[in-house]
Design a protein around this motif. Structure first.
Motif, PDB file in Angstrom:
ATOM      1  N   VAL A   1      90.160  26.968  16.090  1.00  0.00           N
ATOM      2  CA  VAL A   1      91.443  26.321  15.805  1.00  0.00           C
ATOM      3  C   VAL A   1      91.546  26.023  14.318  1.00  0.00           C
ATOM      4  CG1 VAL A   1      91.708  25.265  18.090  1.00  0.00           C
ATOM      5  CG2 VAL A   1      90.421  24.054  16.303  1.00  0.00           C
TER       6      VAL A   1
ATOM      7  N   ALA B   1      85.788  32.957  12.640  1.00  0.00           N
ATOM      8  CA  ALA B   1      85.688  33.297  14.066  1.00  0.00           C
ATOM      9  C   ALA B   1      86.627  34.427  14.455  1.00  0.00           C
ATOM     10  CB  ALA B   1      85.990  32.063  14.917  1.00  0.00           C
TER      11      ALA B   1
ATOM     12  N   GLY C   1     100.546  32.163  27.595  1.00  0.00           N
ATOM     13  CA  GLY C   1      99.105  31.934  27.669  1.00  0.00           C
ATOM     14  C   GLY C   1      98.526  31.316  26.411  1.00  0.00           C
ATOM     15  N   MET C   2      97.485  30.535  26.613  1.00  0.00           N
ATOM     16  CA  MET C   2      96.730  29.941  25.512  1.00  0.00           C
ATOM     17  C   MET C   2      95.328  30.542  25.527  1.00  0.00           C
ATOM     18  SD  MET C   2      97.977  27.442  23.503  1.00  0.00           S
ATOM     19  CE  MET C   2      96.863  26.034  23.288  1.00  0.00           C
ATOM     20  N   PRO C   3      94.568  30.375  24.441  1.00  0.00           N
ATOM     21  CA  PRO C   3      93.184  30.857  24.460  1.00  0.00           C
ATOM     22  C   PRO C   3      92.399  30.187  25.593  1.00  0.00           C
ATOM     23  CG  PRO C   3      93.839  30.358  22.223  1.00  0.00           C
ATOM     24  CD  PRO C   3      94.943  29.848  23.109  1.00  0.00           C
ATOM     25  N   ILE C   4      91.403  30.882  26.113  1.00  0.00           N
ATOM     26  CA  ILE C   4      90.556  30.363  27.174  1.00  0.00           C
ATOM     27  C   ILE C   4      89.795  29.136  26.648  1.00  0.00           C
ATOM     28  CG2 ILE C   4      88.534  31.786  26.606  1.00  0.00           C
ATOM     29  CD1 ILE C   4      88.266  32.331  29.666  1.00  0.00           C
ATOM     30  N   GLU C   5      89.447  28.229  27.546  1.00  0.00           N
ATOM     31  CA  GLU C   5      88.838  26.955  27.127  1.00  0.00           C
ATOM     32  C   GLU C   5      87.558  27.139  26.310  1.00  0.00           C
ATOM     33  OE1 GLU C   5      87.095  24.743  30.488  1.00  0.00           O
ATOM     34  OE2 GLU C   5      87.457  26.519  31.727  1.00  0.00           O
ATOM     35  N   PHE C   6      86.831  28.240  26.560  1.00  0.00           N
ATOM     36  CA  PHE C   6      85.563  28.462  25.846  1.00  0.00           C
ATOM     37  C   PHE C   6      85.774  28.739  24.358  1.00  0.00           C
ATOM     38  CE2 PHE C   6      84.936  30.615  30.136  1.00  0.00           C
ATOM     39  CZ  PHE C   6      84.624  29.423  30.770  1.00  0.00           C
ATOM     40  N   GLU C   7      87.010  29.007  23.978  1.00  0.00           N
ATOM     41  CA  GLU C   7      87.320  29.298  22.574  1.00  0.00           C
ATOM     42  C   GLU C   7      88.009  28.107  21.896  1.00  0.00           C
ATOM     43  OE1 GLU C   7      86.563  32.351  20.943  1.00  0.00           O
ATOM     44  OE2 GLU C   7      85.379  32.682  22.770  1.00  0.00           O
TER      45      GLU C   7
END
Lengths: 423, 423
Positions: free
Chosen positions: B67, B89, B57-63
């Motif tokens: 980076v 953050a 899994g990767m972070p959700i798009e809203f996050e």
């Protein structure tokens, strides 16, 4: 290179470097020096990737097998199913979010922080609705806790079924959670209206279609439950309940409600589907144990294990695994190589911490003998992880949940490792 | 919903829920109930993603903004440059590998475990070469340690330069490392040949083109240095030295050699480029401090900060940040809201641990007053983080490295936060 061709034999049993030197020395004495040592390699003569290559990094391609995996025949649909943490390939105690197991009842939903609301209602002085930004304004806490699905190891009740620690014990992860204590939010809503708290409950539900509602006794709700919004430093992943999930330390994962949307203070348990027809344990006589919230002390050897066989020769072998207890700290782990006849006390990588994974190691000299490897955890209450036989005696064979029995791996002289049962 | 329309004003100062109830109550009394509460939402009425959607899994798009980021003008080429951890953050203490800062001297190289070799040579009894599989056979250790680039905060010597904690203090990460102690490997090679160890060194280098060689005194090499192959449970990422890097707890990040390929025991420091023309501190009189290995106690407020301004109204505000010391444990962090005139002791999320990040919090009632926010760390040696002025007095203005001074953020009545300097 001349020194490298003459490894000292006396070091053989002192560590694996002897094996290394042996291997390389052998190659060198055969007239074929290791080109990885003697020749200039591409990665040393050229340039690599710049710091602008990956704003958010993923594992290197060579580790592409270290991922969550499903067992397709286990459930009818992946929307209401489970995948498994690759614990056989991990070390340490922290589970990266990217490979931490998932369990959904109606799939992982996409919910923006802006669209997030948490209601506290029922027997409170002031029913309240919080936005995500509101939650960020309360005092925060941080704790590392394990989260284990009640069904972890559930397939093993009937005998050795799944050939891999990932599948037998991989419904577990361990993260550093940041959030607000549920006590703080309940006190904000006011508990005077609830009267005597000793017989009160909270009913918690998620924003997904399943809602996955569960009743939690007020005593636990006011103890160590967290309304969490970060795991391992960053936002929760979508599949773990972004933006907010409940953390119910030491208790079965089903109660760690994801996409948390409502907390109702009640004067009785709701007796929801998730705590009656599911997440109860049917005994031999047909009656069911319920309110079996705590995940008792348990452990498993992650390497060697079926997916992590011994691929090196005789000599030094690192045996390692994980231990945990929903009752508190792990105090000791023993390892047996003969199916539970004799035991050696393993080394804990760090002292056990409250309701979190503990890593253990046993460093042995393996000379190719067959082994029946087992581990046995003990926690600060004095509880000792039971054998499968002991567990079956009291629970029978109908259960799915709360199988915390001692696991056995059979290791062949070739290092092949299999899931077996000993009696 | 009627109760929700009558929030209790007495709760106003007790927590942010009051603000939440206030906001929602206001909306309700204006005749517009919150549709997120009153109407059925898509995510509650439909199904989400199954457990087979993302094996890793990767972070959700809203996050997607959380980076690593670069400052393009900082260096001539991203191959020999730095990016920054988004500490503004994050919360907690663990840094996920995916957003942990990178510093390369000739780019991140791709090196298979099968192609990996580690040589120990020089003043040892038995020069040895280890494969990756060999390293896995030695007894392992685990520790959470911070890794800070010596140049972290370096741009600030000349004054407030970069507007964001990510840029001023983001050359740091904190992970749970698993590896073999360097002492174990050195003892395997045998140190009898080295004679008196008090005046010996090890010279460590990486397999990348820069080789990034550094000399480490034997005392440190035998103390707590790790040859590490896992971070936060899983394999090191390519950009952090996959498959093996050195971990030199509490010492500057440049010494944590990635893609570690050779360790030579020597009777003097090598005086490499990385410890003469670089990683030394030029003083006012033109002489240079060298062997400035330890990262002294330091702290920074991560929120509010320029990239994490206050966006909510008056009332409860969580001030939080990170503290660390290369000398050991953080024992206390103070926070000032008036540029260092008065101080309040912050709450540590957990007791400080050896050479690892400690999270601190100060929960305040903010009524829109201007603030000059500072934090000041203290460690178990009694050391107190200095002001920028104090540091300049002894080091002058020529330095790049080892700027551990107190950082100041100016917060306006609107909550806008800027990097400033106070004298």
């Amino acid at each position: 290179m001349s020194d490298l061709q003459k490894p000292s034999r006396r070091a053989f049993l002192r560590g694996s470097a002897a094996a290394a030197a042996g291997t390389l020395g052998a190659a060198a004495s055969a007239g074929t020096p290791d080109p990885l040592i003697t020749e200039l390699q591409d990665w040393t003569s050229g340039l690599g990737d710049g710091v602008d290559a990956t704003p958010y990094g993923m594992p290197i391609e060579f580790e592409k097998d270290v991922v969550r995996r499903t067992v397709p025949w286990l459930t009818a649909d992946p929307i209401s199913s489970i995948n498994f943490t690759p614990i056989h390939a991990l070390d340490g105690t922290i589970t990266p979010q990217g490979c931490a197991f998932e369990r959904h009842h109606s799939g992982a939903i996409e919910l923006r922080k802006e669209d997030y609301r948490l209601m506290i209602n029922g027997l409170v002085d002031r029913p309240l609705v919080f936005s995500y930004a509101d939650l960020e304004r309360f005092p925060r806490e941080q704790h590392v806790y394990f989260c284990e699905c009640a069904a972890n190891t559930g397939m093993e009740w009937a005998g050795a079924q799944l050939n891999g620690a990932q599948y037998t014990h991989g419904m577990i992860h361990n993260m550093e959670y940041t959030g607000v204590s549920l006590r703080t939010l309940l006190e904000e809503a006011g508990l005077d209206a609830a009267g005597d708290l000793g017989d009160k409950w909270v009913y918690v539900e998620g924003a997904d279609a399943s809602s996955n509602g569960r009743s939690i006794p007020m005593e636990k709700a006011l103890d160590d439950v967290l309304v969490a919004f970060k795991a391992n430093g960053e936002a929760l992943r979508m599949e773990h309940g972004y933006p907010v999930r409940l953390v119910v330390p030491g208790w079965e994962g089903n109660m760690w409600v994801k996409w948390l949307r409502r907390i109702e203070v009640t004067d009785m348990a709701v007796q929801s589907r998730e705590e009656t027809s599911k997440y109860t344990d049917v005994l031999e006589d047909g009656t069911a144990r319920k309110w079996t919230w705590v995940m008792d002390a348990k452990s498993v050897i992650t390497s060697p294990s079926p997916q992590a066989p011994i691929t090196h020769g005789h000599g030094p072998l690192v045996i390692t695994g994980l231990a945990w207890s929903g009752q508190g700290k792990i105090t000791r782990v023993d390892v047996s190589r003969d199916g539970g006849v004799t035991w050696e006390t393993a080394r804990l990588a760090a002292p056990g911490t409250d309701k979190a994974l503990t890593r253990f190691y046993l460093d042995i000299d393996w000379q190719g003998e067959e082994m029946l490897l087992q581990s046995r955890a003990m926690d600060e209450t004095g509880y000792i992880q039971p054998t499968k036989e002991q567990l079956r005696e009291v629970r029978g064979l109908n259960s799915i949940y709360h199988n915390n029995c001692i696991q056995t791996w059979h290791v062949t002289p070739e290092g092949v490792t299999e899931n077996v049962e000993v009696s």
